[in-house]
Design an enzyme around this catalytic site. Sequence first.
Site, PDB file in Angstrom:
ATOM      1  N   ASN A   9      39.383  81.601  40.262  1.00 59.84           N
ATOM      2  CA  ASN A   9      40.498  81.001  41.006  1.00 59.84           C
ATOM      3  C   ASN A   9      39.982  79.725  41.665  1.00 59.84           C
ATOM      4  OD1 ASN A   9      42.592  80.352  42.728  1.00 59.84           O
ATOM      5  ND2 ASN A   9      42.252  82.087  44.120  1.00 59.84           N
ATOM      6  N   LYS A  11      41.717  77.622  43.297  1.00 55.91           N
ATOM      7  CA  LYS A  11      42.513  77.264  44.496  1.00 55.91           C
ATOM      8  C   LYS A  11      42.876  75.773  44.437  1.00 55.91           C
ATOM      9  CE  LYS A  11      39.943  80.756  46.949  1.00 55.91           C
ATOM     10  NZ  LYS A  11      39.763  81.423  48.203  1.00 55.91           N
ATOM     11  N   GLU A  95      46.024  84.170  50.426  1.00 54.02           N
ATOM     12  CA  GLU A  95      46.300  82.857  51.031  1.00 54.02           C
ATOM     13  C   GLU A  95      47.774  82.517  50.918  1.00 54.02           C
ATOM     14  OE1 GLU A  95      43.238  80.706  48.937  1.00 54.02           O
ATOM     15  OE2 GLU A  95      41.743  81.809  50.097  1.00 54.02           O
ATOM     16  N   GLU A 163      41.251  92.398  46.841  1.00 55.78           N
ATOM     17  CA  GLU A 163      40.551  91.328  47.549  1.00 55.78           C
ATOM     18  C   GLU A 163      40.699  91.512  49.053  1.00 55.78           C
ATOM     19  OE1 GLU A 163      40.044  87.673  44.850  1.00 55.78           O
ATOM     20  OE2 GLU A 163      41.827  87.395  46.040  1.00 55.78           O
ATOM     21  N   GLY A 169      35.759  84.158  50.705  1.00 60.16           N
ATOM     22  CA  GLY A 169      35.135  82.921  51.171  1.00 60.16           C
ATOM     23  C   GLY A 169      34.247  83.103  52.395  1.00 60.16           C
ATOM     24  N   SER A 209      33.867  86.918  47.753  1.00 59.59           N
ATOM     25  CA  SER A 209      32.454  86.533  47.847  1.00 59.59           C
ATOM     26  C   SER A 209      31.587  87.098  46.719  1.00 59.59           C
ATOM     27  CB  SER A 209      31.885  86.920  49.217  1.00 59.59           C
ATOM     28  OG  SER A 209      32.579  86.228  50.246  1.00 59.59           O
TER      29      SER A 209
HETATM   30  C1  PEP Z   1      39.536  84.317  45.985  1.00 62.07           C
HETATM   31  O1  PEP Z   1      39.993  83.377  46.604  1.00 62.07           O
HETATM   32  O2  PEP Z   1      40.266  84.942  45.220  1.00 62.07           O
HETATM   33  C2  PEP Z   1      38.141  84.678  46.212  1.00 62.07           C
HETATM   34  C3  PEP Z   1      37.739  85.853  45.837  1.00 62.07           C
HETATM   35  O3  PEP Z   1      37.338  83.723  46.815  1.00 62.07           O
HETATM   36  P1  PEP Z   1      35.740  83.795  47.012  1.00 62.07           P
HETATM   37  O4  PEP Z   1      35.140  84.299  45.727  1.00 62.07           O
HETATM   38  O5  PEP Z   1      35.360  82.371  47.303  1.00 62.07           O
HETATM   39  O6  PEP Z   1      35.490  84.718  48.160  1.00 62.07           O
END
Ligand code: PEP
Length: 249
Positions: A9, A11, A95, A163, A169, A209
């Site tokens: 992703n 974003k 988000e 998630e 993040g 993460s």
């Molecule tokens: C995400 O935004 O779906 C995500 C898992 O971000 P990150 O891997 O940066 O934590």
Amino acid sequence: MRRKLAAGNWKMNGLRAGLAEMDALAKAHPAPAVDILLCPPATLIAPAAQALSGSRIALGGQDCHQETSGAYTGDLSAQMLKDAGARAVILGHSERREKHRETSEEVRLKARAAQAEGLMTVICLGESAFQREATNTLDIIGAQLSLSVPDESTGENLVVAYEPIWAIGSGQTPTPEQIGEVHTFMRARLERRFGSGVGRSVRLLYGGSVKAENADEIFGIPDVDGALVGGASLTAQDFSPIIEALEKL
Ligand code: PEP
């Protein structure tokens, strides 16, 4: 057998120069043993589809509207994403749930529209840090799962990504036990609702993460069929080892 899936992703990151990263990823994985999905910003889907044609990397959007067309300034329909070259769409990312006030009911309508268009929907669920502290995480996940997932879902058109919001993040990841508890629960809920055939064929991703350093441990957890990766999907150098960890299984 569920085919493993590594989904990225991007974003709101990526200009056309970022196509070079996709190209590098495609060259590093000419015949992957897992599915690879990249969800760049919508502006990059059409040029990426052209650049990646002939590769094994699929493209997806990060959201869509539930209607096919109409007076919805700034929105994109599932049909438009598909027309641009997308094969999938992420829906209900935290988000969007938080910053755009998206409800699970809206996510379900969007998912239904995307599935009707033939897109694979990657529906995201997750609890906040406060919810994990103050309530029962499985109640939160159970409610989001039943309200966000359309009845028309199948093993081909539905992927569910767990998630935890506090892990996105942040560099923080849940323990393997915490991830395992939620994934086992989601699998049981899907089997109860859709029957064991469909329920067992839906892929469950973990997101939050994920990086090369923790990928092996996370992918060893039962009912984790891959990952939805944010930051570490932006470069081929970071995403490749995660794909390789998944391929080893
Ligand atoms: C995400 O935004 O779906 C995500 C898992 O971000 P990150 O891997 O940066 O934590």
